[in-house]
Write an enzyme that holds these catalytic residues in place. Structure first.
Site, PDB file in Angstrom:
ATOM      1  N   GLY A  46       0.649  -1.224   0.416  1.00 29.65           N
ATOM      2  CA  GLY A  46      -0.031   0.007  -0.124  1.00 29.65           C
ATOM      3  C   GLY A  46       1.050   1.020   0.314  1.00 29.65           C
ATOM      4  O   GLY A  46       0.935   1.600   1.683  1.00 29.65           O
ATOM      5  N   ALA A  47       1.111   2.084  -0.821  1.00 28.82           N
ATOM      6  CA  ALA A  47       2.184   3.049  -1.389  1.00 28.82           C
ATOM      7  C   ALA A  47       0.913   4.153  -1.192  1.00 28.82           C
ATOM      8  O   ALA A  47       2.165   5.339  -1.802  1.00 28.82           O
ATOM      9  CB  ALA A  47       2.973   2.918  -2.236  1.00 28.82           C
ATOM     10  N   GLY A  48       0.077   4.323  -0.024  1.00 25.33           N
ATOM     11  CA  GLY A  48      -0.538   6.238  -0.576  1.00 25.33           C
ATOM     12  C   GLY A  48       0.511   6.655   0.912  1.00 25.33           C
ATOM     13  O   GLY A  48       1.499   6.348   0.996  1.00 25.33           O
ATOM     14  N   GLY A  51       1.247   4.187   4.265  1.00 26.48           N
ATOM     15  CA  GLY A  51       2.438   3.398   3.835  1.00 26.48           C
ATOM     16  C   GLY A  51       3.956   4.231   3.600  1.00 26.48           C
ATOM     17  O   GLY A  51       4.702   4.229   3.628  1.00 26.48           O
ATOM     18  N   ASN A  61      -7.408   1.936   8.365  1.00 27.14           N
ATOM     19  CA  ASN A  61      -9.432   2.694   8.948  1.00 27.14           C
ATOM     20  C   ASN A  61     -10.083   1.163   9.278  1.00 27.14           C
ATOM     21  O   ASN A  61     -10.460   0.305   8.074  1.00 27.14           O
ATOM     22  CB  ASN A  61      -9.454   3.866   7.922  1.00 27.14           C
ATOM     23  CG  ASN A  61      -8.854   4.836   8.239  1.00 27.14           C
ATOM     24  OD1 ASN A  61      -8.755   5.294   9.049  1.00 27.14           O
ATOM     25  ND2 ASN A  61      -9.307   5.802   6.986  1.00 27.14           N
ATOM     26  N   ALA A  87      -0.780  12.825   6.859  1.00 26.98           N
ATOM     27  CA  ALA A  87      -0.160  12.625   5.908  1.00 26.98           C
ATOM     28  C   ALA A  87      -2.064  12.761   4.548  1.00 26.98           C
ATOM     29  O   ALA A  87      -2.300  12.058   4.903  1.00 26.98           O
ATOM     30  CB  ALA A  87       0.712  11.405   5.933  1.00 26.98           C
ATOM     31  N   ARG A 134      -1.338  12.607   0.537  1.00 23.15           N
ATOM     32  CA  ARG A 134      -0.649  12.179  -0.631  1.00 23.15           C
ATOM     33  C   ARG A 134      -0.983  13.507  -1.712  1.00 23.15           C
ATOM     34  O   ARG A 134      -1.978  14.008  -2.819  1.00 23.15           O
ATOM     35  CB  ARG A 134      -0.973  10.825  -1.431  1.00 23.15           C
ATOM     36  CG  ARG A 134      -0.510   9.934  -2.790  1.00 23.15           C
ATOM     37  CD  ARG A 134      -1.162   8.678  -3.376  1.00 23.15           C
ATOM     38  NE  ARG A 134      -0.303   7.598  -4.337  1.00 23.15           N
ATOM     39  CZ  ARG A 134      -1.374   8.383  -5.591  1.00 23.15           C
ATOM     40  NH1 ARG A 134      -1.974   8.760  -5.603  1.00 23.15           N
ATOM     41  NH2 ARG A 134      -0.546   7.945  -6.607  1.00 23.15           N
ATOM     42  N   LYS A 152     -11.543   4.867  17.759  1.00 24.92           N
ATOM     43  CA  LYS A 152     -11.134   5.722  16.340  1.00 24.92           C
ATOM     44  C   LYS A 152     -12.940   5.409  15.552  1.00 24.92           C
ATOM     45  O   LYS A 152     -13.008   6.401  14.989  1.00 24.92           O
ATOM     46  CB  LYS A 152      -9.798   5.132  15.728  1.00 24.92           C
ATOM     47  CG  LYS A 152      -9.862   5.653  14.780  1.00 24.92           C
ATOM     48  CD  LYS A 152      -8.782   6.930  15.185  1.00 24.92           C
ATOM     49  CE  LYS A 152      -8.676   7.326  13.433  1.00 24.92           C
ATOM     50  NZ  LYS A 152      -8.467   7.599  12.249  1.00 24.92           N
ATOM     51  N   GLU A 192     -14.644   4.242   2.668  1.00 24.71           N
ATOM     52  CA  GLU A 192     -14.481   3.627   3.691  1.00 24.71           C
ATOM     53  C   GLU A 192     -15.883   3.038   4.072  1.00 24.71           C
ATOM     54  O   GLU A 192     -15.883   2.233   5.211  1.00 24.71           O
ATOM     55  CB  GLU A 192     -12.920   4.104   4.504  1.00 24.71           C
ATOM     56  CG  GLU A 192     -11.770   3.415   3.330  1.00 24.71           C
ATOM     57  CD  GLU A 192     -10.479   3.833   4.476  1.00 24.71           C
ATOM     58  OE1 GLU A 192      -9.798   3.371   4.322  1.00 24.71           O
ATOM     59  OE2 GLU A 192     -10.066   4.702   4.641  1.00 24.71           O
TER      60      GLU A 192
END
Ligand code: PAF
Length: 297
Positions: free
Chosen positions: A10-12, A15, A101, A127, A129, A180, A263
């Site tokens: 997961g390169a979001g 990640g 999440n 953070a 992207r 959360k 989500e």
């Protein structure tokens, strides 16, 4: 201290943030990407102190080297497919940490990977992207990590304390995840439906009344599940998060505005499924779930 080699799926934003932090703490890590023709990629992270670029090994899930430590940072709805794509590479005693999440995913992972050690976590790191492998680390938060099958801290966790991101071991990770989720249930769907920033929910009396109605339902479900702390403090906790993140667009609002899948099934959907199983009415949460799910399709 022995450093384990982590593979990050997961390169979001999350990640990339952890890959960058691991590289900074000399923890070996490899980014798993959907497509890559190269063995390394350049990560770009911007924060209040300036910019930094780090070179990180990368590969696709299709490669064959074994994976012993896997960090999953995909969107909630991609977790199952992501785990299926890498299952063949997981070592016999592999540890899988879901930093995703919503709720219900660790149980899903345990069913899919019955002989692996499953861990889960939540992060309040801010953070986002800016582009592929390019993120902005806008604000510091805390990452809480715990085990699905164990409360004991595993050996691999010690080096995580050396990351420049604050990470703590949580014996009661279920309660932390629920807390959360409860906050997300009260904020995210409303901001998505009304197209407003978080702060608007506290300023507009009609919207705040909706928040309170949702909180009543969330408190009832929390009590029935034994999460009394969340039940007792949900209204003030939601009010504080709304104040502290007043200028933010919630992740769900961002998804809706960008016409991406949300989500919702793993946030409000999870709460509604737990309520339904206990015959507890949660009509306001159900209405929001339906509205956002309809827009998702
Ligand atoms: O999902 C989000 O966007 C955040 O967790 C929060 C703080 C609830 C809303 O911005």
């Amino acid at each position: 201290m022995t450093h384990r080699h982590w593979h990050i799926l997961g390169a979001g934003a999350v990640g990339c943030l952890f890959a960058h932090a691991m590289a900074g703490a000399s923890i070996p890590c490899t980014l798993i990407r959907k497509h890559t023709a190269q063995s390394h990629c350049l990560l770009h992270v911007q924060n209040h102190a300036g910019e930094s670029r780090v070179k990180i090994p990368c590969e696709t899930a299709a490669q064959s080297t074994p994976v012993e430590y896997l960090l999953v940072t995909t969107k909630a709805y991609d977790v199952e497919i992501a785990l299926r794509s890498i299952r063949h590479r997981l070592a016999e005693n592999a540890s899988v940490l879901l930093l995703v999440n919503g709720m219900g995913l660790a149980e899903q992972a345990a069913t899919l990977l019955p002989d692996k050690r499953i861990f889960c976590g939540i992060t309040t790191e801010g953070a986002y992207r800016r582009g592929p492998l390019d993120i902005c680390h806008a604000g510091h938060g805390i990452t809480r990590i715990g085990g699905l099958q164990t409360e004991a801290e595993p050996d691999w966790f010690a080096p995580w304390r050396a990351l420049h991101l604050q990470c703590q071991w949580e014996k009661q990770i279920g309660a932390a995840l629920w807390h959360k989720l409860a906050i997300n249930c009260a904020i995210n769907p409303l901001t998505a439906v009304h197209g407003c920033r978080n702060g608007e929910l506290g300023k507009n009396a009609k919207l705040w009344a909706e928040v309170e109605t949702l909180c009543d339902e969330i408190a009832t479900v929390s009590t029935a599940l034994g999460y009394t702390q969340t039940a007792n403090t949900i209204v003030e906790d939601v009010a504080r998060v709304i104040r502290d993140t007043a200028d933010n667009r919630s992740s769900m609002l961002q998804d809706v505005q960008a016409c991406r899948q949300t989500e919702i099934d793993f946030i409000t959907g999870y709460l509604v499924s737990r309520a339904t199983a206990m015959n507890l009415p949660v009509p306001h949460n159900e209405t929001l779930l339906r509205r956002i799910s309809d827009d998702n399709t």
